[in-house]
Write a protein that holds these residues in place. Structure first.
Motif, short mmCIF file in Angstrom:
data_model
loop_
_atom_site.label_atom_id
_atom_site.label_comp_id
_atom_site.label_asym_id
_atom_site.label_seq_id
_atom_site.Cartn_x
_atom_site.Cartn_y
_atom_site.Cartn_z
N HIS A 128 -4.92 -20.61 30.64
CA HIS A 128 -5.39 -19.53 29.77
C HIS A 128 -4.56 -19.49 28.49
O HIS A 128 -3.46 -20.04 28.42
CB HIS A 128 -5.35 -18.18 30.49
CG HIS A 128 -3.96 -17.69 30.76
ND1 HIS A 128 -3.19 -18.15 31.81
CD2 HIS A 128 -3.20 -16.76 30.11
CE1 HIS A 128 -2.02 -17.54 31.80
NE2 HIS A 128 -2.00 -16.70 30.78
N TRP A 129 -5.11 -18.82 27.49
CA TRP A 129 -4.46 -18.72 26.19
C TRP A 129 -3.86 -17.33 26.01
O TRP A 129 -4.45 -16.33 26.40
CB TRP A 129 -5.47 -18.99 25.07
CG TRP A 129 -5.87 -20.43 24.97
CD1 TRP A 129 -6.78 -21.08 25.73
CD2 TRP A 129 -5.35 -21.39 24.04
NE1 TRP A 129 -6.88 -22.40 25.34
CE2 TRP A 129 -6.01 -22.61 24.30
CE3 TRP A 129 -4.40 -21.33 23.02
CZ2 TRP A 129 -5.75 -23.77 23.57
CZ3 TRP A 129 -4.14 -22.49 22.28
CH2 TRP A 129 -4.80 -23.69 22.57
N GLU A 130 -2.68 -17.30 25.38
CA GLU A 130 -1.99 -16.04 25.12
C GLU A 130 -1.83 -15.83 23.61
O GLU A 130 -1.50 -16.77 22.88
CB GLU A 130 -0.60 -16.06 25.76
CG GLU A 130 -0.61 -16.20 27.27
CD GLU A 130 0.80 -16.30 27.84
OE1 GLU A 130 1.76 -16.45 27.04
OE2 GLU A 130 0.93 -16.23 29.08
N PHE A 131 -2.03 -14.60 23.17
CA PHE A 131 -1.73 -14.25 21.79
C PHE A 131 -0.23 -14.03 21.67
O PHE A 131 0.34 -13.20 22.38
CB PHE A 131 -2.48 -12.97 21.39
CG PHE A 131 -3.94 -13.19 21.10
CD1 PHE A 131 -4.38 -13.36 19.80
CD2 PHE A 131 -4.86 -13.22 22.13
CE1 PHE A 131 -5.72 -13.56 19.52
CE2 PHE A 131 -6.21 -13.43 21.87
CZ PHE A 131 -6.64 -13.60 20.56
N ARG A 132 0.41 -14.78 20.78
CA ARG A 132 1.85 -14.67 20.60
C ARG A 132 2.21 -13.78 19.41
O ARG A 132 3.23 -13.10 19.43
CB ARG A 132 2.47 -16.05 20.43
CG ARG A 132 2.48 -16.86 21.72
CD ARG A 132 3.43 -16.26 22.74
NE ARG A 132 3.38 -16.92 24.03
CZ ARG A 132 4.09 -17.99 24.35
NH1 ARG A 132 4.91 -18.54 23.46
NH2 ARG A 132 4.00 -18.52 25.55
N SER A 133 1.41 -13.83 18.35
CA SER A 133 1.73 -13.01 17.19
C SER A 133 0.51 -12.84 16.30
O SER A 133 -0.38 -13.70 16.27
CB SER A 133 2.89 -13.62 16.38
OG SER A 133 2.53 -14.90 15.88
N MET A 134 0.47 -11.70 15.59
CA MET A 134 -0.52 -11.43 14.55
C MET A 134 0.25 -10.77 13.42
O MET A 134 0.68 -9.62 13.55
CB MET A 134 -1.63 -10.50 15.05
CG MET A 134 -2.50 -11.06 16.15
SD MET A 134 -3.81 -9.91 16.68
CE MET A 134 -4.90 -9.96 15.25
N VAL A 135 0.46 -11.50 12.33
CA VAL A 135 1.29 -10.97 11.25
C VAL A 135 0.60 -11.15 9.90
O VAL A 135 -0.23 -12.03 9.72
CB VAL A 135 2.68 -11.67 11.21
CG1 VAL A 135 3.44 -11.42 12.50
CG2 VAL A 135 2.54 -13.16 10.94
N GLY A 136 0.97 -10.29 8.97
CA GLY A 136 0.54 -10.43 7.59
C GLY A 136 1.59 -11.19 6.80
O GLY A 136 2.78 -11.14 7.11
N ARG A 137 1.14 -11.90 5.76
CA ARG A 137 2.04 -12.64 4.89
C ARG A 137 1.68 -12.32 3.44
O ARG A 137 0.56 -12.61 3.00
CB ARG A 137 1.94 -14.15 5.14
CG ARG A 137 2.18 -14.55 6.59
CD ARG A 137 2.05 -16.04 6.80
NE ARG A 137 0.74 -16.52 6.39
CZ ARG A 137 0.34 -17.80 6.49
NH1 ARG A 137 1.17 -18.71 6.97
NH2 ARG A 137 -0.86 -18.16 6.10
#
Length: 220
Positions: A128-137
């Motif tokens: 399965h896939w895991e979300f590690r990060s969601m960030v703005g740049r």
């Protein structure tokens, strides 16, 4: 799990365009040619050209057409010419010695005049896939590329959305990015078995529409 690396942006774009659930999120993209560049400038007014293989904002150039003529911006350097032929001649001297693509320009939402985009990183853990990060740049002042290695500033996805588009429901946009990411994972695994981590670069334009700028198989 690092998994398979797939360098070509054109191959990954073609895979995503094959599914109607994703195709509407992809900016118009084609391999670089002078005729293609002229046609896309005529249609969109501004485009981004970038190496088919590469990352970190290396070799990325914004090309535009306006009332002054034709021009391009590379890092802090903007040049404007009266005609396309003169601009193209100068542009060829700025391009790195790699194969390029042309991508429709997107009017990114901004914070204090600085463009912002988003990186969503996912990693495969077992089956399965895991979300590690969601960030703005947020781009460094004066630049249009947001890469952290080019001086961009990182902030949370929620902060980025709320500060750049205060009228947009941040939770809805984050949920849309997550749903879209899961569909893209399904597509990319089908086309390129063995991938183990992905970094999705999303734009949200000034009207609040989400775009997929590119997908990296070895995100940093």
């Amino acid at each position: 799990m690092a998994g398979r690396e797939l360098a070509s942006k054109l191959l990954k774009t073609a895979a995503l365009l094959s599914d109607s659930r994703v195709a509407g999120y992809i900016p118009r993209t084609r391999e670089y040619s002078a005729a293609g560049l002229l046609a896309m400038l005529g249609r969109y007014g501004n485009v981004v050209i970038k190496p088919v293989v590469g990352g970190g904002g290396y070799g990325v150039i914004k090309v535009f057409r306006d009332h002054r003529g034709y021009g391009f911006t590379y890092m802090h350097n903007t040049r404007i010419y009266r005609d396309f032929a003169s601009m193209r001649y100068a542009l060829d001297r700025f391009k790195v010695k790699r194969r390029y693509l042309i991508q429709q320009g997107i009017s990114l939402a901004r914070i204090s005049g600085r463009p912002i985009d988003y990186r969503v990183k996912v990693v495969k853990n077992g089956d399965h896939w895991e979300f590690r990060s969601m960030v703005g740049r947020v781009a460094r002042p004066g630049l249009f590329v947001t890469n952290l290695c080019k001086g961009g500033t990182m902030l949370s996805c929620r902060q980025g959305l709320s500060r750049s588009l205060p009228r947009v429901r941040t939770s809805a946009k984050k949920a849309e990015m997550r749903r879209l990411t899961l569909v893209c994972i399904e597509l990319l695994e089908r086309h390129f078995p063995g991938i183990g981590e992905l970094g999705f670069d999303y734009a949200v334009d000034q009207r609040g529409k989400i775009w997929i700028l590119e997908v990296n198989t070895r995100p940093k």
